[in-house]
Every structure is written in C-alpha cells, then in structure tokens.
Design an enzyme around this catalytic site. Structure first.
Site, PDB file in Angstrom:
ATOM      1  N   SER A  68      83.536 -15.131  26.608  1.00 46.07           N
ATOM      2  CA  SER A  68      83.544 -14.574  25.250  1.00 46.07           C
ATOM      3  C   SER A  68      82.272 -13.783  24.944  1.00 46.07           C
ATOM      4  CB  SER A  68      83.668 -15.692  24.219  1.00 46.07           C
ATOM      5  OG  SER A  68      84.819 -16.452  24.445  1.00 46.07           O
ATOM      6  N   HIS A  72      80.966 -12.108  17.991  1.00 48.31           N
ATOM      7  CA  HIS A  72      82.047 -12.428  17.049  1.00 48.31           C
ATOM      8  C   HIS A  72      81.542 -12.456  15.609  1.00 48.31           C
ATOM      9  CE1 HIS A  72      83.559 -13.506  20.963  1.00 48.31           C
ATOM     10  NE2 HIS A  72      84.778 -13.708  20.484  1.00 48.31           N
ATOM     11  N   PHE A 118      78.595 -20.233  15.276  1.00 43.05           N
ATOM     12  CA  PHE A 118      78.248 -21.557  15.812  1.00 43.05           C
ATOM     13  C   PHE A 118      76.755 -21.656  16.132  1.00 43.05           C
ATOM     14  CE2 PHE A 118      82.738 -20.930  17.493  1.00 43.05           C
ATOM     15  CZ  PHE A 118      83.293 -21.352  16.297  1.00 43.05           C
ATOM     16  N   GLU A 127      75.108 -26.458  20.699  1.00 41.19           N
ATOM     17  CA  GLU A 127      74.254 -25.319  20.335  1.00 41.19           C
ATOM     18  C   GLU A 127      72.820 -25.730  20.016  1.00 41.19           C
ATOM     19  OE1 GLU A 127      77.287 -25.925  19.061  1.00 41.19           O
ATOM     20  OE2 GLU A 127      78.435 -24.319  20.024  1.00 41.19           O
ATOM     21  N   ASP A 142      91.328 -15.217  14.228  1.00 38.22           N
ATOM     22  CA  ASP A 142      90.745 -16.564  14.246  1.00 38.22           C
ATOM     23  C   ASP A 142      90.424 -17.069  12.840  1.00 38.22           C
ATOM     24  OD1 ASP A 142      90.908 -17.305  16.869  1.00 38.22           O
ATOM     25  OD2 ASP A 142      88.937 -16.518  17.421  1.00 38.22           O
TER      26      ASP A 142
END
Lengths: 271, 316
Positions: B36, B108, B82, B57, B116
């Site tokens: 990704s 993203h 995230f 993370e 999403d």
C-alpha cells in the site's frame, strides 16, 4: 571492565541516594521514589557496564542507555554528574527556569541519549538503535530501564514482541520492579504478574535479581551480554523509595519533594 | 495533451527506492503496509534495510526514532490516518522533541481515498503535524513532486512529514521543475487574486485560474507544497500585489493550509481570505471524483471563492 570494589559501590549507593533526595528537595518537586529504587541498577550500569566516555559523550560506538521512565531523571542526572558528564553543581538547579537539567530526562544534557517523559516509548527507541548497530556491525549494546507501572503501556509490549521476533541480543531491558505506581500498588492498579513469563513468551531471556544487590545486577548485565539470539530482561526486584523508611513502598512519594525536616530525616537514615 | 495520471504514493515509492540505491543510511519501515505504501520494491531490493513492524504504529515510530538517533535516515511509511493518530505521542516526544531525523510518509491522505470511507480518509494530518515544533510538512501535488519531496527530505535535518494520496492524480509538475523545501512555486501569474493550493488541489487551482482568465480576472497560483516552514516571502509578495487570497486543500478547513496562510496574512498583511476544504465533517464511502464534487473540492468552487475574495477587497 574489571569489577569495582563492592564496598566502594555500596558507599556510592548511599551517596547517590543522598544526592537524589537533596536534588529533589532543591527543586521543590520531582520523583524521589522511583529514583531511589533504581540506584543500584544505575551504579551497575554507569560504574561498571556501560562503555561510555564522559569526555566524548557522542563517541559513535559507545553503549546506549535510555531511561524510559523519564520522570526518574534524578537518578540518571546524579550518575552522569558523578561520571563527570557535567558539573555536579547543576544538580542544585534541577527543574529551575533556564537550567540544563529539565524535569524529565532530556537529551540536551550531556550523556542523556533520549528525552523521555511520556511513558512506554523508550524500548522501541532502544530497539531502533540496536537495529542500526546490527546494520553497522557495531558491538554497541543498548540498555533501557523500564518502570513497572510504565509497562501498563501497550507500546512496551509492541516493542517486546519486536525485540523478541528480531532476536535483538544487543538489547538489555531492566525492569525496576518496585511494585508501586502513582495511584498505589501495581497489584491493585493493574496486576503485572507473571511479568517474567510475559517477557519470556515474547522471546526474551529473563534474569530475575534482587535489584538492590549490586553484585547480582552486575552478574545479570554480564549474563545479558553473554546471551545470544535473544534480548534480555533483567527483572530487578526493588523497593520504591529504598533507603528512606517513610518513602518505602509509599505511593505518596512517587512524585513529591521532601520538606527540609523530611530531607534531614532522609539524609540521616541513608547515612 | 492527455495528462499522465499517477498517484503521489507511487512517486514517493520511487523516491525512496532512488534514495536507497544512493544512500546506504536510508532505511524504511512499515506497519503491514509494504504494498500500500509502495515500499515493496524497497523491501525486495534492500531486505536488510527494511523493517516491517507489523500493525504496531507506536513501536514503528519509536523504532524509527532509534534508527535516526543512531545515524540512519529512516522513512516510516503507513496510512496517514493510522501512523499519525495512533502514534501522535511518539511523533511528538520520541521524534520531534528529540529532533530525530525521521521521515514519515503518510499515504492514503485526503478524501480521495474513496470507498474505504471516513476512518481511512485522513483530513486532519496537516493540522496535527504543522503544530509540532521541529516538524517539516510537505504536501506534494503530483507523483513527480512526491518523488522530489521524498528525495529532498533526506537532506533536510530533522523530522519531515510527507503527505501523499492513494489514487492516480493528474500531473502538475514536470521533471525539470525545481523543488526546494520551504520554497513555494508560483505556477501562474495574475494581478487580482492569489490562489494558494497544495496537494491534488493545485491542479484544480490552475484550472480555476484558466477559467478566471477567460472572465478577465488574473490569478497568481502558488503551489504551497511546504506547509511548515511556510514560504511567507512568496505568499506576501503575491498578496501585496493582488490584495485577496483563496486557499484550496484536500483537508479540514481548520488548521491546515488555509489556517497557515491566514495566520501569516493576519500577522503581516491582512486581506480577505476564502478557504476551500472540508467543512468540519467526516467523509464517507464513494469514488474519488464523486467525493471531490460532493465536498466542494472543485475548480468551480475555487472560482467562486476567488470572486468572493475579490469582492471583499477593502472591507476585509
């Protein structure tokens, strides 16, 4: 390094305790309990194990020490002053406006590798340093002191899994298992048992010691260095506020300064 | 000429690969997001310098800080939503307070993530990052600029956040164009209004300027790819000439590019400022172009905002 004379180190532990309570008294605030509990650990590191050079604090292949429980900065600052990283007079300006010695461990202080103070972050940083050492084929070892209240934080367990998974045998964490956190006994706030088994299950070599027996701590640090293929946790059983009877195992002394009268009693007890 | 569509995350991935080949100290980390974040080629070619930290993370950012303090140049890559939110404390303390040389590539970002939906559509990242001391914030407008931003970040001393998006977006810049951190690019010139845009909204800003020109209205278009440190000199030079400003970003109206521009102008040269962005709401599922339309991130809205801003001159 040759082992220093144990009587000398024991006397030094008394001096460190006197310096810690005096430093916190001078500041009018700070964290004496968790600083007193880690004195023997800090001595075993700074007077025996760590390969460091006070004249050249950023020597590239030096060992790295991270105080993850950054509020216990008095113990670290006292050790660094003793080793000559900065003049001992700085201790009297701890927590004052414009002072070198910030309230929590601060990287701007010679010899302090990482600013900390938000709990749970040190072990991940230690792992990163250890991964860099592996890439560089450096013999550097990375040490990290964790508080037992601190390991309530989820990030510690993310990091414990990472170090075990990556077989970071150049990492040694030392748990200051002093059984008391801010709001009370760790057993009451959030029971940690069986903490050694929890680390073992994450792939760690675990050595249980009496954290106030400097020889045991030195043996464990040697054992950690000898252990290959796994990171080591030294689970050091300690007493919060060790050496000052009215501070021992008393959550009230997690984060407050003694009065002048309390300081005098403390100094008398420490001897 | 048919424009080449490419996602900014693809450009960022190219940049990291280019750096990995040139600089042995460059390493990369991800949190189960190698594909990704377009770091899978990095992993394949430089497995020893690539660390997949799993879905963790906080540990990812802390590990990156340790690598940086040991002299590496780590690129920490995951979805903006995230890596920034879950690890904000770690970014603040382990990275920024320690001034650790960590480069965060947040993919993203923005509403154009699309189907999403709201949890992945990061619309608060510029705001979160630009208030942190020591943090440099880059928002490239297309894939080529994302590549350049990633490469430039390696030579910048200190933490950098590079905001990129998921979906293919039209080219705005060309390979020979210069990119300097903290040095905005003036892409179009006009005397009536200054449009300051970042990210994929730069393309819409240029289209808006072209439409305004047909109406006889001249617009400066500034590609403000660096939000922090903000290029106040370029902004002020333009606004002192035009006397009106419009900002356009794929981000909440509060705290982002518009906020940074308004802070600068309020302190130095107050003029009317109209802002295009997301009006304090979460996004929803949908296709990128549908979402851009529904949430008002369009050329048409920028044109209207320019006319409003010009109309407020002298009574700001």
């Amino acid at each position: 390094m040759n082992r220093p004379d144990i009587n000398t180190l024991t006397a030094l532990a008394r001096q460190f305790r006197r310096d810690i309570v005096t430093t916190v008294f001078g500041a009018g605030s700070g964290h004496p309990g968790g600083s007193l509990s880690m004195v023997e650990i800090v001595i075993a590191l700074y007077c025996y194990k760590l390969r460091i050079d006070p004249k050249d604090p950023s020597w590239p292949d030096r060992d790295i020490f991270i105080l993850s429980k950054g509020h216990c900065s008095p113990a670290l600052y006292v050790a660094l002053a003793h080793r000559g990283f900065f003049p001992k007079e700085e201790l009297s300006r701890f927590r004052k406006l414009g002072a070198l010695l910030q309230g929590h461990a601060y990287r701007g202080v010679p010899g302090v590798e990482l600013s900390t103070g938000s709990l749970g972050q040190g072990l991940s940083v230690a792992n990163g340093w250890a991964l860099a050492s592996r890439l560089d084929k450096s013999a550097r070892r990375v040490y990290c002191i964790l508080g037992d209240g601190e390991i309530d934080e989820g990030q510690v367990w993310e990091a414990a899994m990472s170090a075990g998974f990556r077989k970071l045998d150049n990492v040694c964490a030392i748990l200051d298992r002093n059984r008391v956190q801010q709001d009370g006994l760790t057993e009451k706030v959030k029971d940690l048992a069986p903490v050694s088994d929890k680390f073992r299950s994450c792939g760690w070599n675990v050595i249980d010691v009496d954290g106030h027996d400097i020889s045991q701590v030195m043996d464990a640090l040697d054992g950690a260095e000898a252990a290959k293929g796994k990171p080591t946790l030294i689970n050091a059983a300690t007493v919060k506020g060790k050496g000052v009877s009215f501070m021992e195992l008393n959550p009230d002394w997690h984060g407050k300064a003694p009065s002048r009268e309390e300081l005098e009693r403390a100094l008398k007890e420490i001897g | 000429m048919a424009e080449k569509m490419r996602a900014t995350r693809d450009g960022a991935g190219d940049g990291m690969l280019e750096l990995a080949k040139a600089m042995p100290e460059v390493v990369a980390l991800t949190g189960d997001m190698a594909g990704s974040t377009r770091t899978d080629k990095f992993e394949k070619l430089f497995p020893d310098r690539f660390f997949n930290m799993g879905i963790a993370e906080q540990d990812l950012i802390g590990t990156a800080a340790g690598l940086a303090l040991a002299g590496k140049v780590p690129y920490a890559c995951s979805f903006s939503s995230f890596i920034l939110c879950r690890a904000l404390d770690q970014i603040r303390v382990s990275v920024c307070y320690n001034n650790a040389n960590v480069k965060i590539v947040g993919t993203h970002s923005g509403i154009t993530v699309g189907p999403d939906g709201a949890t992945a559509q990061m619309l608060e990242d510029i705001a979160l990052m630009r208030v942190l001391p020591n943090m440099c914030v880059l928002v490239p407008s297309d894939a080529e600029e994302a590549r350049k931003a990633v490469v430039a970040a390696a030579s910048w001393k200190g933490p950098v956040f590079i905001r990129v998006g998921r979906n293919p977006a039209p080219a705005v810049t060309a390979v020979p164009d210069t990119f300097g951190i903290g040095k905005a690019n003036l892409l179009a010139r006009g005397n009536d209004v200054t449009i300051v845009a970042c990210g994929i909204m730069v393309r819409d800003a240029l289209d808006a300027a072209a439409e305004l020109a047909q109406k006889g209205v001249g617009a400066d278009v500034i590609n403000m790819h660096t939000i922090a440190p903000l290029d106040a000199a370029t902004l002020l030079a333009s606004v002192e000439k035009t006397g009106a400003a419009v900002t356009a970003e794929e981000h909440q109206l509060a705290g982002g590019l518009g906020g940074a521009v308004a802070e600068c102008l309020a302190a130095n040269f107050p003029v009317p400022v109209e802002m295009i962005g997301i009006a304090g709401v979460f996004g929803e599922s949908g296709e990128s172009d549908e979402l851009k339309l529904k949430y008002g991130l369009t050329k048409e809205k920028i044109v209207e905002a320019c006319l409003r801003s010009i109309g407020r001159k002298g009574r700001a």
